[in-house]
Write a protein that holds these residues in place. Structure first.
Motif, PDB file in Angstrom:
ATOM      1  N   LYS A 381       0.692  -1.273   0.189  1.00 39.11           N
ATOM      2  CA  LYS A 381       0.106   0.027   0.109  1.00 39.11           C
ATOM      3  C   LYS A 381       0.775   1.393  -0.037  1.00 39.11           C
ATOM      4  O   LYS A 381       0.495   2.186  -0.728  1.00 39.11           O
ATOM      5  CB  LYS A 381      -0.892   0.005   1.248  1.00 39.11           C
ATOM      6  N   ALA A 382       1.907   1.250   0.930  1.00 36.65           N
ATOM      7  CA  ALA A 382       2.682   2.419   0.994  1.00 36.65           C
ATOM      8  C   ALA A 382       3.977   1.946   1.674  1.00 36.65           C
ATOM      9  O   ALA A 382       4.168   0.967   2.120  1.00 36.65           O
ATOM     10  CB  ALA A 382       2.132   3.376   1.735  1.00 36.65           C
ATOM     11  N   ALA A 383       5.007   3.086   1.391  1.00 40.96           N
ATOM     12  CA  ALA A 383       6.350   2.976   2.051  1.00 40.96           C
ATOM     13  C   ALA A 383       6.550   4.246   2.673  1.00 40.96           C
ATOM     14  O   ALA A 383       6.402   5.324   2.210  1.00 40.96           O
ATOM     15  CB  ALA A 383       7.114   2.708   1.155  1.00 40.96           C
ATOM     16  N   LEU A 384       7.042   4.480   3.922  1.00 38.67           N
ATOM     17  CA  LEU A 384       7.641   5.656   4.710  1.00 38.67           C
ATOM     18  C   LEU A 384       8.993   5.518   4.276  1.00 38.67           C
ATOM     19  O   LEU A 384       9.726   4.770   4.758  1.00 38.67           O
ATOM     20  CB  LEU A 384       7.252   5.463   6.197  1.00 38.67           C
ATOM     21  N   ILE A 385       9.554   6.618   3.733  1.00 39.68           N
ATOM     22  CA  ILE A 385      10.653   7.020   3.354  1.00 39.68           C
ATOM     23  C   ILE A 385      11.365   7.940   4.373  1.00 39.68           C
ATOM     24  O   ILE A 385      10.759   8.969   4.085  1.00 39.68           O
ATOM     25  CB  ILE A 385      10.937   7.146   1.937  1.00 39.68           C
ATOM     26  N   GLY A 386      12.546   7.705   4.854  1.00 35.37           N
ATOM     27  CA  GLY A 386      13.161   8.619   5.593  1.00 35.37           C
ATOM     28  C   GLY A 386      12.826   8.888   6.934  1.00 35.37           C
ATOM     29  O   GLY A 386      13.136  10.066   7.545  1.00 35.37           O
ATOM     30  N   GLY A 387      12.256   7.798   7.830  1.00 38.48           N
ATOM     31  CA  GLY A 387      12.213   8.050   9.271  1.00 38.48           C
ATOM     32  C   GLY A 387      10.847   8.351   9.666  1.00 38.48           C
ATOM     33  O   GLY A 387       9.916   8.828   8.473  1.00 38.48           O
ATOM     34  N   PHE A 398       6.635   4.041  -6.953  1.00 38.76           N
ATOM     35  CA  PHE A 398       7.835   3.400  -6.619  1.00 38.76           C
ATOM     36  C   PHE A 398       8.823   3.369  -7.574  1.00 38.76           C
ATOM     37  O   PHE A 398       9.998   2.983  -7.421  1.00 38.76           O
ATOM     38  CB  PHE A 398       7.458   2.050  -5.874  1.00 38.76           C
ATOM     39  N   ASP A 399       8.707   3.792  -8.632  1.00 38.54           N
ATOM     40  CA  ASP A 399       9.826   3.765  -9.840  1.00 38.54           C
ATOM     41  C   ASP A 399      10.733   5.104  -9.538  1.00 38.54           C
ATOM     42  O   ASP A 399      11.605   5.470 -10.308  1.00 38.54           O
ATOM     43  CB  ASP A 399       9.085   4.135 -11.173  1.00 38.54           C
ATOM     44  N   ILE A 400      10.296   5.940  -8.519  1.00 39.32           N
ATOM     45  CA  ILE A 400      11.151   7.174  -8.167  1.00 39.32           C
ATOM     46  C   ILE A 400      12.395   6.656  -7.764  1.00 39.32           C
ATOM     47  O   ILE A 400      12.684   5.785  -6.968  1.00 39.32           O
ATOM     48  CB  ILE A 400      10.529   7.766  -6.994  1.00 39.32           C
ATOM     49  N   SER A 401      13.565   7.454  -8.251  1.00 38.49           N
ATOM     50  CA  SER A 401      14.964   7.231  -7.925  1.00 38.49           C
ATOM     51  C   SER A 401      15.235   7.550  -6.588  1.00 38.49           C
ATOM     52  O   SER A 401      14.930   8.655  -6.042  1.00 38.49           O
ATOM     53  CB  SER A 401      15.901   7.822  -8.668  1.00 38.49           C
ATOM     54  N   ILE A 402      16.240   6.935  -5.698  1.00 33.65           N
ATOM     55  CA  ILE A 402      16.305   7.021  -4.283  1.00 33.65           C
ATOM     56  C   ILE A 402      18.004   7.853  -4.440  1.00 33.65           C
ATOM     57  O   ILE A 402      18.767   7.336  -4.367  1.00 33.65           O
ATOM     58  CB  ILE A 402      16.630   5.728  -3.308  1.00 33.65           C
ATOM     59  N   ASP A 403      17.393   9.315  -4.392  1.00 34.63           N
ATOM     60  CA  ASP A 403      18.590  10.185  -4.569  1.00 34.63           C
ATOM     61  C   ASP A 403      17.962  11.516  -3.826  1.00 34.63           C
ATOM     62  O   ASP A 403      16.832  11.823  -3.724  1.00 34.63           O
ATOM     63  CB  ASP A 403      19.350  10.357  -5.580  1.00 34.63           C
ATOM     64  N   TYR A 404      18.967  12.427  -3.380  1.00 35.33           N
ATOM     65  CA  TYR A 404      18.416  13.523  -2.751  1.00 35.33           C
ATOM     66  C   TYR A 404      17.675  14.492  -3.519  1.00 35.33           C
ATOM     67  O   TYR A 404      16.429  14.856  -3.132  1.00 35.33           O
ATOM     68  CB  TYR A 404      19.811  14.283  -2.295  1.00 35.33           C
ATOM     69  N   SER A 408      13.540  15.266  -3.061  1.00 33.83           N
ATOM     70  CA  SER A 408      13.370  16.365  -2.680  1.00 33.83           C
ATOM     71  C   SER A 408      12.147  17.079  -3.475  1.00 33.83           C
ATOM     72  O   SER A 408      11.319  18.079  -3.045  1.00 33.83           O
ATOM     73  CB  SER A 408      14.765  17.558  -2.490  1.00 33.83           C
ATOM     74  N   LYS A 409      12.235  16.603  -4.920  1.00 34.77           N
ATOM     75  CA  LYS A 409      11.138  17.050  -5.852  1.00 34.77           C
ATOM     76  C   LYS A 409       9.530  16.725  -5.500  1.00 34.77           C
ATOM     77  O   LYS A 409       8.701  17.533  -5.758  1.00 34.77           O
ATOM     78  CB  LYS A 409      11.324  16.792  -7.087  1.00 34.77           C
ATOM     79  N   ILE A 410       9.515  15.793  -4.548  1.00 38.16           N
ATOM     80  CA  ILE A 410       8.194  15.212  -4.046  1.00 38.16           C
ATOM     81  C   ILE A 410       8.062  15.583  -2.701  1.00 38.16           C
ATOM     82  O   ILE A 410       6.877  15.189  -2.020  1.00 38.16           O
ATOM     83  CB  ILE A 410       7.782  13.913  -4.309  1.00 38.16           C
ATOM     84  N   GLY A 411       8.903  16.361  -2.226  1.00 38.63           N
ATOM     85  CA  GLY A 411       8.632  17.086  -0.843  1.00 38.63           C
ATOM     86  C   GLY A 411       9.319  15.982   0.323  1.00 38.63           C
ATOM     87  O   GLY A 411       8.917  16.123   1.595  1.00 38.63           O
ATOM     88  N   GLY A 412      10.063  15.005  -0.120  1.00 38.07           N
ATOM     89  CA  GLY A 412      10.788  14.218   0.605  1.00 38.07           C
ATOM     90  C   GLY A 412      12.192  14.257   1.250  1.00 38.07           C
ATOM     91  O   GLY A 412      12.708  15.112   0.461  1.00 38.07           O
ATOM     92  N   THR A 413      12.672  13.136   1.735  1.00 38.83           N
ATOM     93  CA  THR A 413      13.934  13.298   2.086  1.00 38.83           C
ATOM     94  C   THR A 413      14.514  12.005   2.181  1.00 38.83           C
ATOM     95  O   THR A 413      13.591  11.024   2.771  1.00 38.83           O
ATOM     96  CB  THR A 413      14.382  14.330   3.367  1.00 38.83           C
ATOM     97  N   ILE A 414      15.879  11.372   2.081  1.00 39.63           N
ATOM     98  CA  ILE A 414      16.148  10.251   2.529  1.00 39.63           C
ATOM     99  C   ILE A 414      16.555   9.904   3.808  1.00 39.63           C
ATOM    100  O   ILE A 414      16.203   8.711   4.269  1.00 39.63           O
ATOM    101  CB  ILE A 414      17.684  10.140   1.783  1.00 39.63           C
ATOM    102  N   GLY A 415      16.658  11.089   4.563  1.00 32.18           N
ATOM    103  CA  GLY A 415      16.798  10.963   5.892  1.00 32.18           C
ATOM    104  C   GLY A 415      18.071   9.941   6.383  1.00 32.18           C
ATOM    105  O   GLY A 415      19.076  10.114   5.876  1.00 32.18           O
ATOM    106  N   HIS A 416      17.715   9.054   7.413  1.00 31.16           N
ATOM    107  CA  HIS A 416      19.118   8.104   7.504  1.00 31.16           C
ATOM    108  C   HIS A 416      18.997   6.937   6.589  1.00 31.16           C
ATOM    109  O   HIS A 416      19.608   6.110   6.882  1.00 31.16           O
ATOM    110  CB  HIS A 416      18.664   7.607   9.091  1.00 31.16           C
TER     111      HIS A 416
END
Length: 523
Positions: A381-387, A398-404, A408-416
Motif C-alpha cells: 500500500k505504501a512505504a515510509l521513506i526517511g524515518g 515506486f519508480d522514483i529514484s532514491i537520491d536527494y 526532494s522534488k516530491i517533498g521528501g528526504t532520504i533521512g537516515h
C-alpha cells in the motif's frame, strides 16, 4: 593434527534478540561432546535479518550458511556434519556470497560487516583496515579534505550536507582546541545501520574519526551513543581500548607525532539529542535542548570550540575514500548524490535487512528486488521513506529514484536511509496520528512552534479522525503545518507535519478528503 573448523555465529543486537548467544553456546557444547575442534567466531550480522541467526561455516569454496538456527537445530546440524559445509540439512542456504541479496549489493562502507570478528584488529587489518589512516598520516589536512570534497560525500545522518565543506569550515576556523563528535544517537524508527557498524566493525568508525581529526586539526573526539544500544557501548569500549594499545589512538599515533583521544558518551534517552546542537548541550552535561543557529557547531560547538559533527555512516565511509581515492567513490551514484546509500528495509516485507547500493536505484527495486514484496503476500500500500518524519509514498510512485534530488522534488528526504513497508490492510490514519504524537512526546520544548504546535496538531487530527471530513479542521492543520515547518528551531518540529501532509496528498480517501481539497489546500 586435528582440523580446526571455523564456525561463525553473529553477535549483533538483532541476532542476539533471536537467540544467537544460545546457539553459539550449544555449538561449543556439542563440539566438546563429539571431540571436534571447532572455533566459534562471533561476527556481526551481514544484514540479512530474515535469515538470523545465520550460522556460517568456512569451507574451501567460501562460507556456507544455515538459516534461522535455533538451539533445537544445533544437534541436527552436527548430525548432518555441517562443519564440512554439508548440504544435508533443511536449513542449508549454500554459499552466502552467492545469495542474490548480497550479490546485487555494492558494499563499500559495509564491506567488512558480518565477515570479521569485530574485536580482532588482525581481522580488520587483513581486510583493508587502517590503510586509509596510514595514508592520511602522510597527507596534509588540505589534501585529506580535498579527497572528501572530490568524493561528493554528503552527510548520511539526514540533512545531506556536503561533508567536505563542513570539514573545511572547521579546519579554517582558528582555535586553540577543536573536537570531532560522532552522532551515534540513531533514534529514527526503522534505522539500524549505525548500530550495525558499531557492533560489527567498530575499528572502522575509530579510523574514520582519527582521519577526521587529522583533517580538521582536532586531537579529541567523542562518540555520542544512544542509551538503548548497550551492546554497541560494550563493543566500542573494548575496540577503543585495543586501538590505544596498538597505537591507533592516543599520543603519537603510529609514530606520526599526531595525537587523538576518543571516548564513548552515553546519552540520556532523548530523541531530540539526535539534533546536533541538542547533542552538544547533552555532551556538555546540560539538558538536551536545541540551540539557535547560527553560530553553527563547525565554528562554535562543543564548549564554544569549533566542532566537526558527523554521523556514524558518514565517518565510516571516510577510510574507504582516503584508501581508494575520492574520484573512485564519486563514480558511484547519480547527480549530486554520490557514492552508496545504506538502505534499511523493514516493516511488512519478506526480506528485511540492510542493503548498500549506489544512489539512483528505484524504490521498487528495493522493495521487490531485495525485499521480495510483503511478508503477508498482500498488495503493498505504501512505504515510509526517511524515518518517522519522512513521507509516505504510494506503490504507484515506486519508480522514483532514491537520491536527494529526486525525493526532494516530491517533498521528501532520504533521512537516515530507512524504508518501512505497509500492506493494503495498514490503517494510515493512525500512522498519521503517531507522527504528531511522537513529536509531542519528544519535543525538547525550546521553541513554541514545536512545543505547542505538536499538541494542537494532535488535537486537530483526533477531531478529524473522530468526526470525519471537516474543511475547517483541514484548513487549520495546513496553516499550523506551515508555521511549524517554517519557524521551528530544528527538524523535529519542522518535519513533523510532513508525513501527515503526504498522507493527505497521496491517500486522501483515508481521511474522507475530496479531489477539490487537494487543489484547495496544496498539500
Amino acid at each position: 593434527m586435528n582440523k580446526i573448523f571455523k564456525v561463525y555465529v553473529p553477535k549483533d543486537f538483532s541476532s542476539v534478540s533471536v537467540g544467537s548467544d544460545e546457539v553459539a553456546e550449544e555449538i561449543v557444547n556439542q563440539a566438546k561432546k563429539r571431540n571436534l575442534d571447532i572455533e566459534v567466531i562471533r561476527n556481526g550480522s551481514r544484514g540479512a535479518y530474515w535469515l538470523e541467526p545465520l550460522v556460517e561455516v568456512e569451507t574451501e569454496k567460501g562460507r556456507v550458511g544455515y538459516r534461522n538456527i535455533s538451539i533445537d537445530d544445533v544437534e541436527s546440524l552436527f548430525e548432518s556434519k555441517f562443519y564440512f559445509g554439508s548440504q544435508n540439512h533443511e536449513k542449508y542456504v549454500g554459499l552466502v556470497e552467492d545469495l542474490d541479496f548480497f550479490k546485487n549489493q555494492t558494499r563499500i562502507t559495509f564491506e567488512r560487516v558480518g565477515l570479521v570478528d569485530p574485536l580482532s584488529i588482525k581481522d580488520y587489518q587483513s581486510n583493508g583496515g587502517f590503510l586509509g589512516l596510514k595514508k592520511a598520516i602522510s597527507m596534509k589536512s588540505e589534501e585529506i579534505i580535498e579527497e572528501i570534497k572530490k568524493s561528493g560525500l554528503r552527510g548520511r545522518g539526514g540533512a545531506g550536507f556536503p561533508t567536505g565543506i563542513k570539514w573545511e569550515t572547521v579546519f579554517k576556523t582558528g582555535s586553540d582546541k577543536k573536537y570531532v563528535v560522532c552522532n551515534a544517537d540513531e533514534g529514527d524508527s526503522g534505522t539500524f545501520s549505525d548500530r550495525m557498524i558499531m557492533e560489527s566493525d567498530p575499528f572502522l568508525l575509530i579510523e574514520g574519526m582519527v582521519i577526521a581529526g587529522l583533517a580538521v586539526g582536532a586531537d579529541e573526539g567523542y562518540i555520542y551513543l544512544r542509551s538503548e544500544y548497550p551492546l554497541a557501548k560494550e563493543v566500542l569500549t573494548k575496540a577503543i581500548d585495543l586501538a590505544y594499545k596498538n597505537r591507533y589512538l592516543g599520543k603519537n599515533i603510529l609514530g606520526s607525532g599526531k595525537d587523538f583521544d576518543l571516548e564513548v558518551y552515553v546519552g540520556a534517552g532523548s530523541y531530540v539529542c539526535g539534533e546536533e546542537t541538542a547533542l552538544l548541550e547533552s555532551l556538555e552535561g546540560k539538558r538536551g535542548v536545541v540551540r539557535p543557529k547560527p553560530p553553527y557547531p563547525a565554528i562554535n560547538g562543543l564548549w564554544n570550540k569549533p566542532t566537526l559533527i558527523n554521523n556514524v555512516n558518514t565517518l565510516a565511509t571516510v577510510p574507504w575514500i582516503i584508501r581508494e581515492g575520492g574520484d573512485k567513490y564519486f563514480n558511484y551514484g547519480v547527480g549530486k548524490s554520490r557514492g552508496t546509500i545504506a538502505i534499511q528495509l523493514s516493516g511488512n516485507v519478506k526480506h528485511p535487512g540492510l542493503v548498500e547500493v549506489p544512489f539512483g536505484i528505484s524504490i521498487k527495486d528495493i522493495v521487490y528486488g531485495f525485499g521480495g514484496g510483503t511478508k503477508t503476500g498482500k498488495k503493498v500500500k505504501a512505504a515510509l521513506i526517511g524515518g518517522p518524519f519522512g513521507i509516505y509514498i504510494p506503490e504507484s510512485m515506486f519508480d522514483i529514484s532514491i537520491d536527494y534530488e529526486s525525493l526532494s522534488k516530491i517533498g521528501g528526504t532520504i533521512g537516515h536511509g530507512s524504508i518501512v513497508v505497509f500492506d493494503e490492510e495498514a490503517d494510515l490514519k493512525y500512522l498519521a496520528r503517531f507522527a504528531m504524537e511522537f513529536c509531542f512526546i519528544e519535543s525538547c520544548g525550546k521553541c513554541a512552534p514545536c512545543r505547542i504546535g505538536s499538541i494542537r496538531g494532535l488535537e486537530i487530527l483526533d477531531k478529524l479522525l473522530n468526526q470525519g471530513r471537516d474543511e475547517r479542521l483541514i484548513s487549520m492543520f495546513v496553516d499550523l503545518s506551515e508555521v511549524m515547518i517554517n519557524t521551528s528551531l530544528c527538524g523535529l518540529g519542522g518535519m513533523a507535519p510532513k508525513p501527515i501532509l503526504s498522507l493527505f496528498k497521496h491517500f486522501p480517501e483515508e481521511f474522507g478528503l475530496f479531489k477539490e481539497d487537494l487543489e484547495k489546500f496544496s498539500f
